[in-house]
Design a protein around this motif. Structure first.
Motif, mmCIF file in Angstrom:
data_model
loop_
_atom_site.group_PDB
_atom_site.id
_atom_site.type_symbol
_atom_site.label_atom_id
_atom_site.label_comp_id
_atom_site.label_asym_id
_atom_site.label_seq_id
_atom_site.Cartn_x
_atom_site.Cartn_y
_atom_site.Cartn_z
ATOM 1 N N LEU A 1 5.028 0.456 -1.196
ATOM 2 C CA LEU A 1 4.602 0.444 0.211
ATOM 3 C C LEU A 1 5.571 -0.357 1.075
ATOM 4 C CD1 LEU A 1 0.735 0.023 -0.124
ATOM 5 C CD2 LEU A 1 1.933 1.986 0.861
ATOM 6 N N LEU A 2 6.045 -1.471 0.562
ATOM 7 C CA LEU A 2 7.035 -2.253 1.310
ATOM 8 C C LEU A 2 8.340 -1.484 1.455
ATOM 9 C CD1 LEU A 2 6.433 -5.786 -0.240
ATOM 10 C CD2 LEU A 2 5.889 -5.066 2.089
ATOM 11 N N ALA A 3 8.725 -0.729 0.418
ATOM 12 C CA ALA A 3 9.928 0.084 0.499
ATOM 13 C C ALA A 3 9.795 1.182 1.554
ATOM 14 C CB ALA A 3 10.232 0.702 -0.863
ATOM 15 N N ARG A 4 8.575 1.671 1.756
ATOM 16 C CA ARG A 4 8.317 2.660 2.811
ATOM 17 C C ARG A 4 8.105 2.000 4.171
ATOM 18 N NH1 ARG A 4 9.987 7.215 2.959
ATOM 19 N NH2 ARG A 4 8.240 8.159 4.066
ATOM 20 N N GLN A 5 8.311 0.668 4.199
ATOM 21 C CA GLN A 5 8.194 -0.126 5.425
ATOM 22 C C GLN A 5 6.796 -0.051 6.031
ATOM 23 O OE1 GLN A 5 11.520 0.260 8.149
ATOM 24 N NE2 GLN A 5 12.878 0.914 6.480
ATOM 25 N N ASP A 6 5.810 0.077 5.171
ATOM 26 C CA ASP A 6 4.415 0.030 5.623
ATOM 27 C C ASP A 6 3.963 -1.431 5.581
ATOM 28 O OD1 ASP A 6 1.907 0.664 6.419
ATOM 29 O OD2 ASP A 6 1.326 1.787 4.629
ATOM 30 N N TYR A 7 4.639 -2.275 6.376
ATOM 31 C CA TYR A 7 4.438 -3.713 6.309
ATOM 32 C C TYR A 7 3.046 -4.134 6.755
ATOM 33 C CZ TYR A 7 9.549 -3.792 5.984
ATOM 34 O OH TYR A 7 10.837 -3.586 5.601
ATOM 35 N N VAL A 8 2.525 -3.475 7.771
ATOM 36 C CA VAL A 8 1.235 -3.887 8.327
ATOM 37 C C VAL A 8 0.137 -3.735 7.292
ATOM 38 C CG1 VAL A 8 -0.489 -3.409 10.108
ATOM 39 C CG2 VAL A 8 1.949 -3.367 10.685
ATOM 40 N N TRP A 9 0.060 -2.540 6.684
ATOM 41 C CA TRP A 9 -1.002 -2.315 5.692
ATOM 42 C C TRP A 9 -0.763 -3.167 4.451
ATOM 43 C CZ3 TRP A 9 -2.616 -1.090 0.908
ATOM 44 C CH2 TRP A 9 -3.938 -0.642 0.775
ATOM 45 N N ALA A 10 0.503 -3.250 3.998
ATOM 46 C CA ALA A 10 0.795 -4.004 2.771
ATOM 47 C C ALA A 10 0.447 -5.481 2.938
ATOM 48 C CB ALA A 10 2.269 -3.840 2.397
ATOM 49 N N LEU B 1 7.371 -18.564 2.111
ATOM 50 C CA LEU B 1 8.072 -18.683 3.387
ATOM 51 C C LEU B 1 9.433 -17.997 3.332
ATOM 52 C CD1 LEU B 1 7.257 -22.383 4.376
ATOM 53 C CD2 LEU B 1 6.205 -20.297 5.236
ATOM 54 N N ALA B 2 10.217 -18.291 2.287
ATOM 55 C CA ALA B 2 11.532 -17.653 2.157
ATOM 56 C C ALA B 2 11.428 -16.218 1.645
ATOM 57 C CB ALA B 2 12.420 -18.480 1.230
ATOM 58 N N GLY B 3 10.399 -15.922 0.835
ATOM 59 C CA GLY B 3 10.253 -14.582 0.261
ATOM 60 C C GLY B 3 10.218 -13.459 1.274
ATOM 61 N N PRO B 4 9.404 -13.547 2.341
ATOM 62 C CA PRO B 4 9.412 -12.483 3.348
ATOM 63 C C PRO B 4 10.763 -12.293 4.020
ATOM 64 C CG PRO B 4 7.438 -13.814 3.559
ATOM 65 C CD PRO B 4 8.308 -14.510 2.565
ATOM 66 N N MET B 5 11.539 -13.367 4.168
ATOM 67 C CA MET B 5 12.870 -13.224 4.750
ATOM 68 C C MET B 5 13.782 -12.390 3.849
ATOM 69 S SD MET B 5 13.134 -14.460 7.707
ATOM 70 C CE MET B 5 12.253 -15.524 8.854
ATOM 71 N N VAL B 6 13.638 -12.563 2.547
ATOM 72 C CA VAL B 6 14.417 -11.748 1.618
ATOM 73 C C VAL B 6 14.033 -10.273 1.763
ATOM 74 C CG1 VAL B 6 14.972 -11.349 -0.810
ATOM 75 C CG2 VAL B 6 14.629 -13.682 0.016
ATOM 76 N N LEU C 1 8.770 -7.353 15.772
ATOM 77 C CA LEU C 1 8.229 -8.579 15.216
ATOM 78 C C LEU C 1 6.996 -8.343 14.343
ATOM 79 C CD1 LEU C 1 8.524 -11.090 18.200
ATOM 80 C CD2 LEU C 1 9.877 -11.044 16.102
ATOM 81 N N VAL C 2 6.245 -7.276 14.613
ATOM 82 C CA VAL C 2 5.000 -7.028 13.884
ATOM 83 C C VAL C 2 5.218 -6.938 12.374
ATOM 84 C CG1 VAL C 2 3.206 -5.299 13.455
ATOM 85 C CG2 VAL C 2 3.656 -6.069 15.771
ATOM 86 N N PRO C 3 6.244 -6.174 11.875
ATOM 87 C CA PRO C 3 6.424 -6.127 10.411
ATOM 88 C C PRO C 3 6.647 -7.502 9.794
ATOM 89 C CG PRO C 3 7.691 -4.387 11.473
ATOM 90 C CD PRO C 3 7.178 -5.269 12.566
ATOM 91 N N LEU C 4 7.505 -8.327 10.426
ATOM 92 C CA LEU C 4 7.772 -9.647 9.877
ATOM 93 C C LEU C 4 6.526 -10.528 9.939
ATOM 94 C CD1 LEU C 4 9.966 -11.401 8.640
ATOM 95 C CD2 LEU C 4 10.608 -12.135 10.951
ATOM 96 N N VAL C 5 5.780 -10.421 11.037
ATOM 97 C CA VAL C 5 4.547 -11.202 11.172
ATOM 98 C C VAL C 5 3.547 -10.811 10.095
ATOM 99 C CG1 VAL C 5 2.539 -11.608 12.644
ATOM 100 C CG2 VAL C 5 4.827 -11.664 13.630
ATOM 101 N N MET C 6 3.427 -9.526 9.814
ATOM 102 C CA MET C 6 2.475 -9.082 8.797
ATOM 103 C C MET C 6 2.918 -9.487 7.396
ATOM 104 S SD MET C 6 -0.028 -7.985 10.349
ATOM 105 C CE MET C 6 -0.915 -7.608 8.842
ATOM 106 N N LEU C 7 4.234 -9.462 7.144
ATOM 107 C CA LEU C 7 4.715 -9.948 5.860
ATOM 108 C C LEU C 7 4.337 -11.412 5.667
ATOM 109 C CD1 LEU C 7 8.292 -8.390 5.520
ATOM 110 C CD2 LEU C 7 6.309 -7.924 4.096
ATOM 111 N N TYR C 8 4.550 -12.204 6.711
ATOM 112 C CA TYR C 8 4.191 -13.620 6.631
ATOM 113 C C TYR C 8 2.685 -13.812 6.535
ATOM 114 C CZ TYR C 8 8.605 -16.045 7.081
ATOM 115 O OH TYR C 8 9.839 -16.568 6.822
#
Length: 456
Positions: free
Chosen positions: A146-155, A273-278, A16-23
């Motif tokens: 960075l998002l492609a490297r799945q560094d969601y928290v920092w990004a 809101l929809a962008g992070p889901m994509v 859940l952390v990556p999705l939470v950080m994206l949001y």
């Protein structure tokens, strides 16, 4: 007891952390923008804020017009193969060289034309604006990587901190110096420098060192970027950003400000809101398609479509219903508030239904249907901008809102049609999703008509 254990499950928490950080990054950025724009409008006045709206629109346009560099670098960085990761670092370096040449040329052209242009900026501030555009474009490329490297928290955290710091610097400049367009530009530039440098350092730390041999062998590939991919990016950037300069040029800055504010508010549910889901579901769908697992593809697509409905349709309906109170709370007595509310109710309907286009777009990208995406996007862009120019020339900004509502819906319909007719696999995958999408559209339109009838 079982539910509490599930909530505290470390594995679930990590997922859940990556999705939470994206949001967090997207929503924080949206909220800061929504809160700060009325402050800028009050402090700068209608004329200067109209110029700020044009600068911000051109900034967003040029970020999208990055010659396909963000897509290319992001695609390479997302690869797990060592040689492609090395190539990604080489692509980043080459992309930076292209940006230096591009924005250096823009600076030269701006200096030559500035004496003949009636612009509210002196030469130094004009160069600062172009440098700001270049830095934000570079930062976006690094952010995508960075998002492609799945560094969601920092990004996610960096996106939020970067936007907050830029706006705080601008407010401090207004307080300590003066609330002028020049102060806005220079403080935004300072924040962009700090953000771009920190983002690049983080990305380089995630990539291996590149030898000169790999760098040189990667440059020809970088020069042969897909023309279709470039054309699609140019068309998307033009249709989403050139409307404000067109409206500003043909109707004046005073008409541009409420239209700009309405587009920002209307697209907030879609973008943030929809962008992070994509971003979250796109790699999962592509992986399923590469394995040709129809059951997995259909399940992922169902989850993806459900998330789009939840994050775009529900907030879109609420915004349509409460456009008046929301804009009153947001703009707090600004004279443009009634127009902003009126424009918002028109644009948000088309933008919400158009969000369904995310689903077939991901599938078409996975099938590398770049030629179709480029041609359809270019045709729709040309038609939309011509219609926008006609409406703005007549001074009818409300008609521009209707034109863009129709554009969003038409683009989604075209993408669904292409995905449904492309091949048998996509037809099977989309078979259960299409009725669900149609029901969502019918429910949204029916709710709008019903509420309109009940309210009046």
């Amino acid at each position: 007891m079982a539910s509490s254990v599930a909530i505290l499950n470390p594995d679930l928490f990590r997922r859940l952390v990556p999705l939470v950080m994206l949001y967090s990054g997207r929503l924080g950025t949206a909220l800061i923008g929504l809160l700060i724009l009325p402050v800028f409008s009050r402090q700068l006045g209608t004329e200067q804020f109209g110029a700020v709206a044009v600068i911000l629109s051109m900034q967003a346009l040029l970020v999208m017009l990055d010659l396909g560099l963000s897509v290319s670098v992001g695609r390479d960085v997302a690869s797990l193969k060592n040689e492609q990761i090395f190539r990604a670092r080489a692509m980043l370096v080459h992309a930076e060289k292209i940006l230096v040449r591009l924005y250096g040329a823009l600076m030269g052209v701006a200096l030559l034309l500035n004496p003949w242009l009636d612009m509210p900026l002196n030469s130094a501030t004009l160069l600062a604006v172009i440098l700001l555009f270049g830095l934000v474009t570079h930062q976006n490329i690094c952010q995508v990587a960075l998002l492609a490297r799945q560094d969601y928290v920092w990004a996610g955290a960096a996106q939020l901190v970067g936007v907050v710091s830029r706006h705080l610097l601008t407010l401090a400049g207004f307080h300590l110096i003066e609330a002028t367009l020049d102060v806005f530009v220079w403080t935004q530039l300072l924040g962009a420098v700090l953000f771009a440098v920190s983002t690049r350092m983080r990305l380089l730390a995630k990539l291996p060192e590149t030898s000169s041999e790999i760098l040189l062998s990667s440059q020809p590939a970088a020069r042969r970027l897909s023309m279709a991919l470039l054309l699609q990016g140019v068309a998307g950037a033009c249709v989403m950003q050139l409307d404000k300069p067109i409206v500003g040029a043909l109707t004046g800055a005073a008409q541009t400000a409420p239209y700009y504010l309405a587009t920002v508010l209307s697209l907030t549910p879609l973008t943030f809101l929809a962008g992070p889901m994509v971003q979250f579901f796109q790699p999962k769908l592509m992986a399923a398609l590469s394995k040709d697992e129809v059951s997995l593809e259909a399940r992922q697509l169902r989850f993806f479509l459900s998330s789009i409905v939840a994050t775009a349709f529900v907030p879109g309906l609420l915004l349509w219903l409460a456009a008046g109170p929301v804009t009153e709370l947001w703009l707090r007595g600004l004279p443009e508030q009634p127009l902003v509310a009126e424009y918002t109710r028109v644009i948000v309907v088309g933008a919400t239904i158009g969000a369904l286009g995310y689903v077939p777009h991901v599938l078409l990208v996975a099938r590398q249907e770049y030629a179709f995406l480029a041609s359809s996007s270019s045709l729709l862009t040309l038609m939309t901008l011509l219609a926008t120019t006609w409406a703005a020339w007549r001074g009818d900004v409300r008609m521009v809102c209707y034109i863009y509502a129709v554009y969003h819906v038409t683009a989604a319909v075209v993408l669904w049609w292409r995905a449904r007719t492309l091949d048998a696999t996509l037809r099977r995958v989309l078979a259960p999703a299409t009725p669900m999408a149609l029901m969502a559209c019918a429910g949204f339109a029916g709710a709008c008509f019903l509420l309109q009838y009940l309210l009046h």
